[in-house]
Design an enzyme around this catalytic site. Structure first.
Site, short mmCIF file in Angstrom:
data_model
loop_
_atom_site.label_atom_id
_atom_site.label_comp_id
_atom_site.label_asym_id
_atom_site.label_seq_id
_atom_site.Cartn_x
_atom_site.Cartn_y
_atom_site.Cartn_z
N ARG A 1 0.82 -1.21 0.00
CA ARG A 1 0.00 0.00 0.00
C ARG A 1 0.86 1.28 0.00
O ARG A 1 0.59 2.20 -0.78
CB ARG A 1 -0.96 -0.02 1.19
CG ARG A 1 -2.10 -1.02 1.06
CD ARG A 1 -2.98 -1.02 2.29
NE ARG A 1 -2.22 -1.39 3.48
CZ ARG A 1 -2.70 -1.29 4.73
NH1 ARG A 1 -3.92 -0.82 4.94
NH2 ARG A 1 -1.96 -1.66 5.74
N ASN B 1 -6.35 -2.50 2.02
CA ASN B 1 -6.35 -3.95 2.17
C ASN B 1 -7.75 -4.44 2.48
O ASN B 1 -8.52 -3.76 3.18
CB ASN B 1 -5.46 -4.38 3.36
CG ASN B 1 -3.99 -4.36 3.03
OD1 ASN B 1 -3.60 -4.31 1.87
ND2 ASN B 1 -3.16 -4.42 4.06
#
Length: 736
Positions: A20, A38
């Site tokens: 990320r 996520n």
């Protein structure tokens, strides 16, 4: 250039690896808007901007991914443009089907090591330093998505400085879930002393045994140069002869102990940091009790900050072996560390909980590539691709047990469980299955197991309710495992050589030539069966196998060593408690006894391992072996044992001639079967192929005869790979 917006789904090992933060940095660099997050299925992205920049972004999701990431797929769909500003990391939503993959634990990265040794850094000499590119993963994960609240770091609240790093997109620790520092993270403990690390170094230097809590459990450590300390560890641990692993501070130190070529160096320094089995140098400064009579040493480099500090401060290699008694599983919970009180003089612990115990992995170089012998820390739970999508549980074998869960084309081969011979190991097996099922959201409708009705793994499978149970012959599973390891489906000529496997004909198999694929097998040949006098007692006492092969032709020097020879001979002759076996492992045992090497073993495979160790290839020669064409093809191992008994050469020369003779017999048997089947691909599997000398002779001979040869690399050739074979055999039946 027109603006576009895409919804993107990235799957693979993309959680816990800094994916990320990487996506955030990539989007910001390209001037794109949107968000990334996520969830239970992986990473979801919405990205908006000019089409050319978005195209570069999508391509970069693979090509520029972080070092620990494994991107399996990137799928996108068009959305309406929203005109939102900036790019954000958004919270992880709860729920959903768990389809994401979890990263294995990874060695301390170079950036963290620089900080570890920098006196000006606030994490100077901090034993738990980590970032998005390194540190604990699988051993601390309790669930998905991989966020701090679902790890064993949940109990450590971030201090202001760590929280700022965690929230800063430009920082290496941006959204690093195990991030911590001396002010807010785990701490070391040792019997109430002020400086636990310094005390540990003092204890080791004084020849003491110290239990050390690591990533996946406790280890027992002693000075590798102290014979007294290593011998004491053997005595207390009840480990008579089996070699200990050695941790060395760096590659230069490894090269003072073993021959380390480029392949070995890459294995030692990989992010997985396994134990690597390497040729020992004649003048290696290692205490004799560490690896008695062994031409190889098992070396590993430090893989946690604590290891780096310990090795640097001590200044010499240490033995580092699993903290357990005999064949029990490695101790990993703090509330069970009292089990080590009779072994360790001191216990170096810390307060970061370990959620899943994981032993060190063991690998070796073989013909220019890595070959895994025990697949555990650093490799698990990264998946293996399989040719089916259904949900399957495979329960594995009895010895060197692993289990395997599969779904969606992924097989999750477990960490090393061990030998299912006691309650603690069985509990580890059951707990591991339940954890994997939760972690990967697998609800198997099919459960595969070994044919042997008395294996505890079989009994576990048969007691599971509401599932279809598939029994898989042991050696068929071995060959299927080799096929899956190589991404092949067969058919192949499978050579499955090991110690024991339950045969459908009621005998004990172990020297098999199969025509096999995932859907079935035919037994086309085998070693000629002989009795196993005393059944399982013959496994522990190789002299009994020498008796089985030689009978009244045994040399007097062998007979005179055993007062019960006559009684056991009568039992074998009458067929009392003497099941027939075609086991190649027992053939190696017989020769080891004949040359006076080993009449009784202290660990599985010891006689065969020591027979390989003494082989002297300087003198030529191979013992002749009858390979009789027929249905089945029969290989007469008795010829090898008799030749060894009659040979007056040194034991090392006898060993070499035996290895060459058996390897030649394998090649001749496969050549006969190729004429019958027109199959020119051979798959080698089973514990006997852990023998480097024998494996190399067989592969060389087969390739010289025009065969394509498949060997294991990613999955153990021993029983640690059986569960994968079981899973694939059961799984492909779902697609047919």
């Amino acid at each position: 250039m027109s603006p576009v917006r895409l919804a993107i789904r990235v799957s693979g090992v993309v959680q816990g690896v800094g994916y990320r933060p990487f996506v955030h940095a990539l989007a910001t660099r390209l001037g794109l808007a949107g968000h990334v997050g996520n969830d239970a299925s992986g990473v979801f992205i919405e990205v908006e901007g000019v089409d050319e920049a978005v195209d570069v972004f999508v391509a970069g999701l693979r090509s520029e991914a972080p070092p620990l990431a494994v991107v399996e797929s990137v799928r996108s769909a068009s959305l309406a443009v929203e005109g939102e500003p900036g790019f954000r990391i958004v919270p992880s939503p709860a729920g959903g089907t768990a389809d994401t993959l979890i990263s294995a634990d990874s060695t301390t990265c170079a950036d963290c090591l620089r900080e570890l040794w920098d006196p000006a850094d606030r994490r100077y000499r901090y034993p738990f330093i980590n970032c998005t590119h390194c540190g604990p993963r699988f051993t601390i994960v309790r669930g998905v998505p991989y966020d701090r609240p679902l790890t064993t770091m949940a109990g450590f609240a971030l201090c202001a400085e760590c929280a700022a790093e965690y929230a800063d997109p430009a920082d290496r620790r941006f959204h690093a879930q195990p991030v911590c520092c001396p002010a807010c993270g785990p701490r070391l403990f040792l019997d109430g002393v002020a400086d636990p690390l310094a005390s540990t170094v003092e204890f080791l230097a004084a020849g003491k045994i110290v239990a050390i809590k690591g990533l996946g459990g406790y280890h027992l450590a002693v000075d590798a140069g102290s014979d007294d300390a290593a011998a004491l560890l053997r005595s207390r641990k009840h480990r008579e002869d089996k070699p200990f692993a050695i941790m060395v501070p760096d590659l230069a130190a490894a090269r003072t102990l073993c021959t380390v070529d480029d392949v070995a160096a890459s294995m030692l320094t990989s992010r997985r940091r396994p134990i690597v089995l390497l040729p020992r140098l004649p003048d290696a400064a290692v205490a004799p009790a560490v690896s008695p009579g062994n031409r190889r040493l098992g070396l590993m480099l430090p893989y946690t900050p604590l290891h780096h500090l310990l090795l640097a401060d001590l200044g010499r290699p240490i033995v580092l072996t699993s903290a357990n008694i005999s064949d029990e599983p490695i101790v990993y919970r703090d509330d069970e560390v009292t089990r080590l009180s009779g072994i360790a003089d001191a216990i170096l612990s810390h307060d970061r909980p370990i959620h899943m115990r994981t032993d060190d992995s063991v690998v070796r170089p073989f013909r220019g590539r890595e070959q895994v012998q025990r697949r555990s820390r650093g490799y698990v739970p990264e998946p293996l691709g399989v040719p089916f999508t259904g949900q399957v549980l495979a329960c594995g074998a009895e010895l060197k047990n692993t289990f395997c869960l599969a779904k969606g084309g992924h097989a999750f081969l477990s960490h090393h469980i061990g030998d299912l011979e006691n309650y603690e190991t069985l509990r580890s097996f059951v707990d591991g299955i339940e954890h994997f099922r939760r972690l990967f959201d697998i609800h198997p409708g099919v459960v595969a197991h070994d044919l042997h009705p008395e294996y505890l793994s079989t009994k576990y499978a048969l007691e599971l309710p509401d599932v279809e149970q598939v029994s898989v012959q042991h050696h068929h599973a071995h060959i299927a495992s080799c096929l899956a390891d190589n991404g092949a489906e067969g058919p192949v000529l499978g050579v499955a050589f090991d110690g024991t496997g339950y045969g459908p004909d009621g005998t004990i198999w172990g020297g098999e030539f199969l025509l096999a694929d995932y859907f079935g097998f035919s037994r086309l040949g085998h070693l000629e069966p002989v009795p196993m006098p005393g059944g399982a007692a013959a496994i522990r006492s190789p002299w009994r196998m020498a008796l089985a092969y030689l009978g009244s032709d045994a040399p007097s020097s062998l007979v005179s060593r055993h007062v019960t020879w006559s009684a056991v001979s009568s039992m074998a002759h009458a067929g009392v408690n003497s099941p027939l076996t075609s086991s190649a492992g027992r053939l190696f045992d017989a020769v080891a006894s004949v040359v006076g090497l080993r009449d009784v073993i202290n660990y599985e495979g010891q006689a065969a391992i020591e027979l390989e160790q003494i082989a002297d290839l300087a003198e030529p020669g191979a013992y002749p072996v009858r390979v009789v064409d027929g249905d089945p093809v029969r290989v007469f191992g008795v010829d090898l044992v008799r030749a060894a008994a009659a040979d007056s050469a040194r034991a090392g020369v006898v060993s070499a001639r035996f290895h060459r003779g058996l390897a030649d017999a394998v090649v001749r048997a496969c050549s006969l079967l190729r004429e019958r089947t027109s199959v020119g691909v051979v798959a080698l599997s089973g514990g006997v192929f852990q023998n480097c000398l024998f494996s190399d002779l067989v592969v060389t001979g087969l390739e010289a005869s025009g065969f394509t040869v498949l060997t294991h690399s990613r999955v153990p050739t021993n029983d640690g790979g059986v569960s994968l074979g079981q899973a694939v055999i059961a799984g492909v039946s779902l697609r047919s």
